[in-house]
Design a protein around this motif. Sequence first.
Motif, PDB file in Angstrom:
ATOM      1  N   ASN A  76       0.811  -1.205   0.000  1.00 38.08           N
ATOM      2  CA  ASN A  76       0.000   0.000   0.000  1.00 38.08           C
ATOM      3  C   ASN A  76       0.853   1.268   0.000  1.00 38.08           C
ATOM      4  OD1 ASN A  76      -2.438  -1.156  -0.289  1.00 38.08           O
ATOM      5  ND2 ASN A  76      -2.896  -1.237   1.915  1.00 38.08           N
ATOM      6  N   PHE A  77       0.243   2.338  -0.485  1.00 40.69           N
ATOM      7  CA  PHE A  77       0.889   3.635  -0.632  1.00 40.69           C
ATOM      8  C   PHE A  77       1.682   4.065   0.605  1.00 40.69           C
ATOM      9  CE2 PHE A  77       0.222   8.315   0.004  1.00 40.69           C
ATOM     10  CZ  PHE A  77       1.067   8.760  -1.001  1.00 40.69           C
TER      11      PHE A  77
ATOM     12  N   ALA B  91      -4.476  -1.194  -9.413  1.00 40.65           N
ATOM     13  CA  ALA B  91      -3.558  -1.827  -8.460  1.00 40.65           C
ATOM     14  C   ALA B  91      -2.198  -2.054  -9.119  1.00 40.65           C
ATOM     15  CB  ALA B  91      -4.148  -3.150  -7.993  1.00 40.65           C
TER      16      ALA B  91
ATOM     17  N   ARG C 170      -2.177   5.482  -8.746  1.00 41.27           N
ATOM     18  CA  ARG C 170      -2.327   6.901  -9.107  1.00 41.27           C
ATOM     19  C   ARG C 170      -1.054   7.715  -8.893  1.00 41.27           C
ATOM     20  NH1 ARG C 170      -8.018   8.787  -6.156  1.00 41.27           N
ATOM     21  NH2 ARG C 170      -9.061   6.797  -6.314  1.00 41.27           N
TER      22      ARG C 170
ATOM     23  N   THR D 126      -5.323  12.597  -3.590  1.00 38.62           N
ATOM     24  CA  THR D 126      -4.622  11.316  -3.714  1.00 38.62           C
ATOM     25  C   THR D 126      -3.887  10.928  -2.437  1.00 38.62           C
ATOM     26  OG1 THR D 126      -4.275  11.695  -6.075  1.00 38.62           O
ATOM     27  CG2 THR D 126      -2.882  10.043  -5.052  1.00 38.62           C
ATOM     28  N   VAL D 127      -3.208  11.905  -1.841  1.00 42.41           N
ATOM     29  CA  VAL D 127      -2.288  11.578  -0.744  1.00 42.41           C
ATOM     30  C   VAL D 127      -2.986  11.404   0.623  1.00 42.41           C
ATOM     31  CG1 VAL D 127      -0.227  12.333   0.503  1.00 42.41           C
ATOM     32  CG2 VAL D 127      -0.353  12.633  -1.984  1.00 42.41           C
TER      33      VAL D 127
ATOM     34  N   GLY E 166     -14.752   7.554  -6.830  1.00 45.85           N
ATOM     35  CA  GLY E 166     -14.785   6.711  -5.644  1.00 45.85           C
ATOM     36  C   GLY E 166     -13.469   6.706  -4.903  1.00 45.85           C
ATOM     37  N   PRO E 167     -13.491   6.205  -3.672  1.00 49.09           N
ATOM     38  CA  PRO E 167     -12.251   6.060  -2.908  1.00 49.09           C
ATOM     39  C   PRO E 167     -11.450   4.875  -3.445  1.00 49.09           C
ATOM     40  CG  PRO E 167     -14.113   5.175  -1.673  1.00 49.09           C
ATOM     41  CD  PRO E 167     -14.678   5.763  -2.930  1.00 49.09           C
ATOM     42  N   ARG E 168     -10.303   4.651  -2.852  1.00 50.07           N
ATOM     43  CA  ARG E 168      -9.473   3.495  -3.172  1.00 50.07           C
ATOM     44  C   ARG E 168     -10.334   2.228  -3.116  1.00 50.07           C
ATOM     45  NH1 ARG E 168      -4.256   2.392   0.642  1.00 50.07           N
ATOM     46  NH2 ARG E 168      -4.113   4.630   0.326  1.00 50.07           N
ATOM     47  N   ARG E 169     -10.317   1.443  -4.199  1.00 51.85           N
ATOM     48  CA  ARG E 169     -11.093   0.199  -4.204  1.00 51.85           C
ATOM     49  C   ARG E 169     -10.126  -0.966  -4.090  1.00 51.85           C
ATOM     50  NH1 ARG E 169     -14.677   1.755  -9.533  1.00 51.85           N
ATOM     51  NH2 ARG E 169     -15.675   3.560  -8.578  1.00 51.85           N
TER      52      ARG E 169
ATOM     53  N   PRO F  17      -8.320  -4.153  -5.051  1.00 49.78           N
ATOM     54  CA  PRO F  17      -7.011  -4.183  -4.391  1.00 49.78           C
ATOM     55  C   PRO F  17      -6.122  -2.961  -4.677  1.00 49.78           C
ATOM     56  CG  PRO F  17      -6.905  -5.408  -6.438  1.00 49.78           C
ATOM     57  CD  PRO F  17      -8.274  -4.769  -6.388  1.00 49.78           C
ATOM     58  N   GLU F  18      -6.715  -1.796  -4.984  1.00 52.94           N
ATOM     59  CA  GLU F  18      -5.871  -0.642  -5.308  1.00 52.94           C
ATOM     60  C   GLU F  18      -4.959  -0.291  -4.133  1.00 52.94           C
ATOM     61  OE1 GLU F  18      -9.227   1.207  -8.324  1.00 52.94           O
ATOM     62  OE2 GLU F  18      -8.655   2.372  -6.544  1.00 52.94           O
ATOM     63  N   ARG F  19      -3.840   0.333  -4.467  1.00 44.59           N
ATOM     64  CA  ARG F  19      -2.822   0.551  -3.443  1.00 44.59           C
ATOM     65  C   ARG F  19      -2.742   1.996  -2.971  1.00 44.59           C
ATOM     66  NH1 ARG F  19      -1.090  -4.185  -3.095  1.00 44.59           N
ATOM     67  NH2 ARG F  19      -0.713  -5.531  -4.901  1.00 44.59           N
ATOM     68  N   ASP F  20      -3.386   2.900  -3.709  1.00 47.99           N
ATOM     69  CA  ASP F  20      -3.353   4.294  -3.231  1.00 47.99           C
ATOM     70  C   ASP F  20      -4.665   4.997  -3.523  1.00 47.99           C
ATOM     71  OD1 ASP F  20      -3.142   4.667  -5.940  1.00 47.99           O
ATOM     72  OD2 ASP F  20      -1.298   5.862  -5.863  1.00 47.99           O
ATOM     73  N   GLY F  21      -4.706   6.266  -3.152  1.00 48.47           N
ATOM     74  CA  GLY F  21      -5.965   7.012  -3.214  1.00 48.47           C
ATOM     75  C   GLY F  21      -6.561   7.044  -1.817  1.00 48.47           C
ATOM     76  N   PRO F  22      -7.443   8.014  -1.551  1.00 44.72           N
ATOM     77  CA  PRO F  22      -8.013   8.152  -0.211  1.00 44.72           C
ATOM     78  C   PRO F  22      -8.913   6.966   0.145  1.00 44.72           C
ATOM     79  CG  PRO F  22      -9.090   9.635  -1.753  1.00 44.72           C
ATOM     80  CD  PRO F  22      -7.946   9.024  -2.489  1.00 44.72           C
ATOM     81  N   GLN F  23      -8.948   6.660   1.450  1.00 43.97           N
ATOM     82  CA  GLN F  23      -9.826   5.561   1.885  1.00 43.97           C
ATOM     83  C   GLN F  23     -11.285   5.994   1.951  1.00 43.97           C
ATOM     84  OE1 GLN F  23      -6.883   5.385   4.277  1.00 43.97           O
ATOM     85  NE2 GLN F  23      -6.089   3.383   3.713  1.00 43.97           N
TER      86      GLN F  23
END
Lengths: 222, 480
Positions: free
Chosen positions: A110-111, A145, A149, B232-233, B278-281, B283-289
């Motif tokens: 994760n980020f 994933a 981003r 994003t952060v 949308g927020p982080r879905r 298995p995405e690794r970044d973006g706001p929760q």
Amino acid sequence: MSNASALAKANIMQRLSAVSALSPKPSAGSHQAWQSPSHEVCLTRFKQQLTNAHAEVISIPNVEQLTGSLIELAELHQWQSAMLGTGGDWHQLFTQALTSRLKLSVFEQNFEQYKSDLFNNTSVSLTGCDAGIADTGTLVLKPSAEEPRSLSLLAPCHVAVINASQIVDNFALLMAQQQWHQGLPSNVVLISGPSKTADIQQTLAYGAHGPSELIVIVIEGE
Amino acid sequence: MSVQHYQASQFKRQASESLADQQLRQNFRGAMDYLQKKRKDAFSDEDELAQLRLHAENIRQRCLSKLPQLLEQLEQNCQANGIQVHWAEDTRQAQQLIADLIQQAGGKKVVKGKSMVTEEIELNHHLESLGIECVESDMGEYIVQLAEETPSHIIMPAIHKNKQQVADLFLEHIKDFNYTLSVDKLIQTGREALRNKFKQADVGISGVNFAVAETGTLCLVENEGNGRMTTTVPPLHIAVTGIEKVVEHLSDVPPLFSILTRSATGQHITTYFNMISGPRRSPERDGPQQVHLVLLDNGRSQAYADDVLRKTLQCIRCGACMNHCPVYTRVGGHAYGTTYPGPIGKIISPHLQGLEQTSDLVTASSLCGACEEVCPVNIPIPSLLQRLRHDAKMPAESGISSLKGQASAASFSEHNAWRFWAWLSTHPKIYHLATRMVLTLARYIPLPMGAWTRCRSKPELASQSFHQQMKQRANKGASL
Ligand code: SF4
């Protein structure tokens, strides 16, 4: 939704619904965005617009040249460290080109794990593109994933690779072709050059918050 | 931090102060000339522009005509995407709602992308009073915040400052700043200072340019990348927007986006166009929760209720009307004392703040029409101003509901003067007697005649009235 918010909604909706706003004439005006007579013209415009926006555009005839041109770039720019996603069309070639030349990190957690590195210790990040728009010289990224981003945002240099066949004439056409109205990923981002600002005395400066350099590698043949 | 306070009700005083500030006037003149030229170059084909404006106007009117349905649809689709939607009727509700969201998440440090709606609700001020740090991350907004001012332009917030003034400000506020007038270095200084803020922030707050009902998507237009950083952060993203920003279809976006950036800064496209659905879905690794959307009314539904004034809500906030306004160019943005300055400010602020506060603003126009001529969605700003002037002085006509502050600028003496005039004009004998008297007494009218002669010469009256002249002519004609 909290009670206060629900009440606010009810009140706002009541005010709006009490009004019968007439709809306009259905056919006023039109908009036809730029169209190209041929794919060559389309490609030329894509590259020209990006160059005008201060991006560096590198054309290579085929995918076999990709590692070579990445190695050249790495030497020229003296990159110390690079960040990649875990997948995407070019992941293997990126790895092949850079692995022995600089510190290569892969975005596999994760980020939060990479935040500090991405902010301070990454010279370049590399991604593919979902599409390109010739009209405005635009890269379309659909972060995932495999290619998160922040890869196109935090490092001072972003390298994006695109196949010439991915480039379409204009934004509206792309939306229609890809049926965007059926639903979108959590983030889609259009990038048309390096980050910039003219907020101080209308003087253009690059690298405001995003990458100060955008390098686009266009693979012209398949 | 207390922000220097300008007020709409003090427009006349603030305008005279701005007019006397040579540096300010020079800064605005330069900036407006630049922006006007950029816009002109971006619309080289007049037919294309005319067609596109009609099209953009049509899209905005269609979306407004379905506003309640589209807001429902937006809410549903956002929620299906994992974006939580909240509603606020006014400034106070919005402040509280946002503060609650931040506090529930344990947030202490906020970074903000450029957002005029959060200026409208004075969010920074409110959050600071609760001990929450709130940093503006758009370069222009950051500069303005350091100076403890408010933005003077909706697209270029620090347009009233030149580079010396920015360098002086950095010297005062940023540790280890090496004094320089190089804009590149100044921007790099800002970048470094703000990168730390982004890294530490636990909340990002942004505006929205278009909210797409069809897909539940929030679109953000920007060049710097601070909007992307903000969304994003930090783990929590709160987007705040007025209820009028919703569009029906995704296909409405490309034409509006194209005419927005070309009208605003003459760019065919901005560096980033950020579409958030949308927020982080996993298995995405970044973006706001978490992503939240706050929909604010704050007087917009008042404009909505009126068939004429509704056009105000077509606005896509490009700023072209201010860039071309002879009044704005001379008095600058602060003099208006409102969040939105210039022509758009004059027509939207009466709904946000009421006519009582803003009745001077609607008169601060020569009605030259430059704003209407450049407005990408064809808002008839001069006629809306005339309507609001009327509403500031007179009660609402029957069948039309009163605006906030309706008739608050009505003046007893003015009203009586008009009534006297009407009476006089319908009584010819007395009217002629009165004009003869005025002509004989004209030479005794004193100089100066107050505000009238401060920058004009005293009007010379003809030696004979029109009626006298006509009469003489008729006599002559008869004697020939
Ligand atoms: S009123 Fe028209 S010109 Fe002014 S900001 Fe809005 S859209 Fe732009």
